[in-house]
Design a protein around this motif. Sequence first.
Motif, mmCIF file in Angstrom:
data_model
loop_
_atom_site.group_PDB
_atom_site.id
_atom_site.type_symbol
_atom_site.label_atom_id
_atom_site.label_comp_id
_atom_site.label_asym_id
_atom_site.label_seq_id
_atom_site.Cartn_x
_atom_site.Cartn_y
_atom_site.Cartn_z
ATOM 1 N N ARG A 104 0.859 -1.192 0.000
ATOM 2 C CA ARG A 104 0.000 0.000 0.000
ATOM 3 C C ARG A 104 0.894 1.240 0.000
ATOM 4 N NH1 ARG A 104 -5.587 -0.524 1.652
ATOM 5 N NH2 ARG A 104 -6.078 -2.613 2.430
ATOM 6 N N PRO A 105 0.613 2.211 -0.869
ATOM 7 C CA PRO A 105 1.445 3.419 -0.895
ATOM 8 C C PRO A 105 1.462 4.130 0.451
ATOM 9 C CG PRO A 105 0.164 3.281 -2.892
ATOM 10 C CD PRO A 105 -0.338 2.180 -1.983
ATOM 11 N N LYS A 106 2.618 4.691 0.774
ATOM 12 C CA LYS A 106 2.776 5.451 2.014
ATOM 13 C C LYS A 106 2.318 6.898 1.844
ATOM 14 C CE LYS A 106 4.753 2.057 4.342
ATOM 15 N NZ LYS A 106 4.515 0.961 3.380
ATOM 16 N N LEU A 107 2.405 7.412 0.623
ATOM 17 C CA LEU A 107 2.016 8.792 0.328
ATOM 18 C C LEU A 107 1.205 8.825 -0.962
ATOM 19 C CD1 LEU A 107 5.417 10.604 0.977
ATOM 20 C CD2 LEU A 107 3.281 11.203 2.133
ATOM 21 N N ALA A 108 0.137 9.620 -0.979
ATOM 22 C CA ALA A 108 -0.646 9.819 -2.195
ATOM 23 C C ALA A 108 -0.952 11.295 -2.346
ATOM 24 C CB ALA A 108 -1.932 9.009 -2.139
ATOM 25 N N PHE A 109 -0.481 11.873 -3.441
ATOM 26 C CA PHE A 109 -0.706 13.287 -3.744
ATOM 27 C C PHE A 109 -1.816 13.355 -4.785
ATOM 28 C CE2 PHE A 109 3.620 12.593 -2.413
ATOM 29 C CZ PHE A 109 3.847 13.602 -1.498
ATOM 30 N N MET A 110 -2.933 14.010 -4.420
ATOM 31 C CA MET A 110 -4.137 13.965 -5.244
ATOM 32 C C MET A 110 -4.630 15.376 -5.532
ATOM 33 S SD MET A 110 -5.887 10.767 -3.159
ATOM 34 C CE MET A 110 -7.225 10.485 -4.301
ATOM 35 N N ASN A 111 -4.365 15.859 -6.729
ATOM 36 C CA ASN A 111 -4.782 17.180 -7.169
ATOM 37 C C ASN A 111 -5.834 17.013 -8.261
ATOM 38 O OD1 ASN A 111 -5.143 19.726 -8.214
ATOM 39 N ND2 ASN A 111 -2.997 20.070 -8.762
#
Length: 395
Positions: free
Chosen positions: A170-177
């Motif tokens: 599972r990703p540790k960081l997700a940047f969602m714009n």
Amino acid sequence: MENFEFVSPTHFVFGKDAELQVGTKLAERGARKVLLHFGGKSALASGLIDRVKESLEAHGIEHVTLGGVRPNPEITLVREGVALCKQHEVDWVLAVGGGSVVDSAKAIAVGARYEGDVWDFFESKQPTNDVLPIAVVLTIPAAGSEASKNTVVSNDALQMKTGYANNAQRPKLAFMNPELTFTLPPFQTAAGCTDMFCHLLERFFDDVGAVPVTDNLCLSLMKTVRAEAPRVLADPDNYDARANVMWAGMLCHQGLAGVGRHEDWATHGLEHELSALYPEITHGAGLAVMFPAWMEFVYDANPARFAYYGREVFGLAPTGDMDADALSAIDETRSFFASLGMPTTLDELGVEEADIDKLIPTLKENKGEPFGSFKKLSMDDAKAIYRIAFASGDE
């Protein structure tokens, strides 16, 4: 409600200019060198890759790049990424793109600390905790891979497409714009919304009885996707609509919408066979065809469940005939997908009916065993569902 375990380690950075925080957040976590993994020309032409690189460099984080991820990502590029990670001693994998890029990045992260071939994990399904940490800059809301434990990869040499699930990836960081999704083509937007909706259907229809807290979460998300998908297609620059779709896509496949249930996943398995044989088929488009066909074949196992879904999601009034109400819910599902511009038959996808035998997952992921939980399906059942999905199907 069944027993369950649920893990959700992802730190979300959501909103305008979220991608500009990549360097800051990775530096806070001690990243020194990342594999920057992306797809094709659009990420480069839009300037997104340059912005991400600048953010990394501003915080002293080195990067190795690997582009070229295709829809239905393939194991050959994954192996190339694994080799790069080992050669350059990469300590994070950073995916910039949609579900295909994220899935490819997950596979690379799993293989980077493994001495054998990464495909071994897709065959054995064995868990491993020795996985490089993953970060995501999401550009296509659909797969929910930015927070899920799942990845799906194709192996063209074997004509196989299969998944691997592991909480460690599972990703540790997700940047969602949401603004990064404004320029998505209408077909890609529609296919993404279809994929989200189908992630919920796989969870809602299984062999477990009512689980009210989970059921209501699923139904609420279905209604949200049904409402917002037409809005983003009619007004692609509508920030709020895009934001709702992007966040819903994550929630649809993060896992929370399935806790306490067994989940089904037969239709995804049938579609994986389809797009393994025809890699040009967009996953969401394949699901738009296969899900109503699956529904027609299995609804008699619990027509009341389908009727309930039709009432809650599409507002269908009960007629007193449970089978008729169930079939109406299936018709509404097919109509909803068609209203988004999705295909309704395998003919529209260019699939040859003569290829049905090649589509059957007998010797592939299911090894010929019964599959699905809502209604256990045999290989003959799979053939029948594929026939329903053709315009000439009589099933």
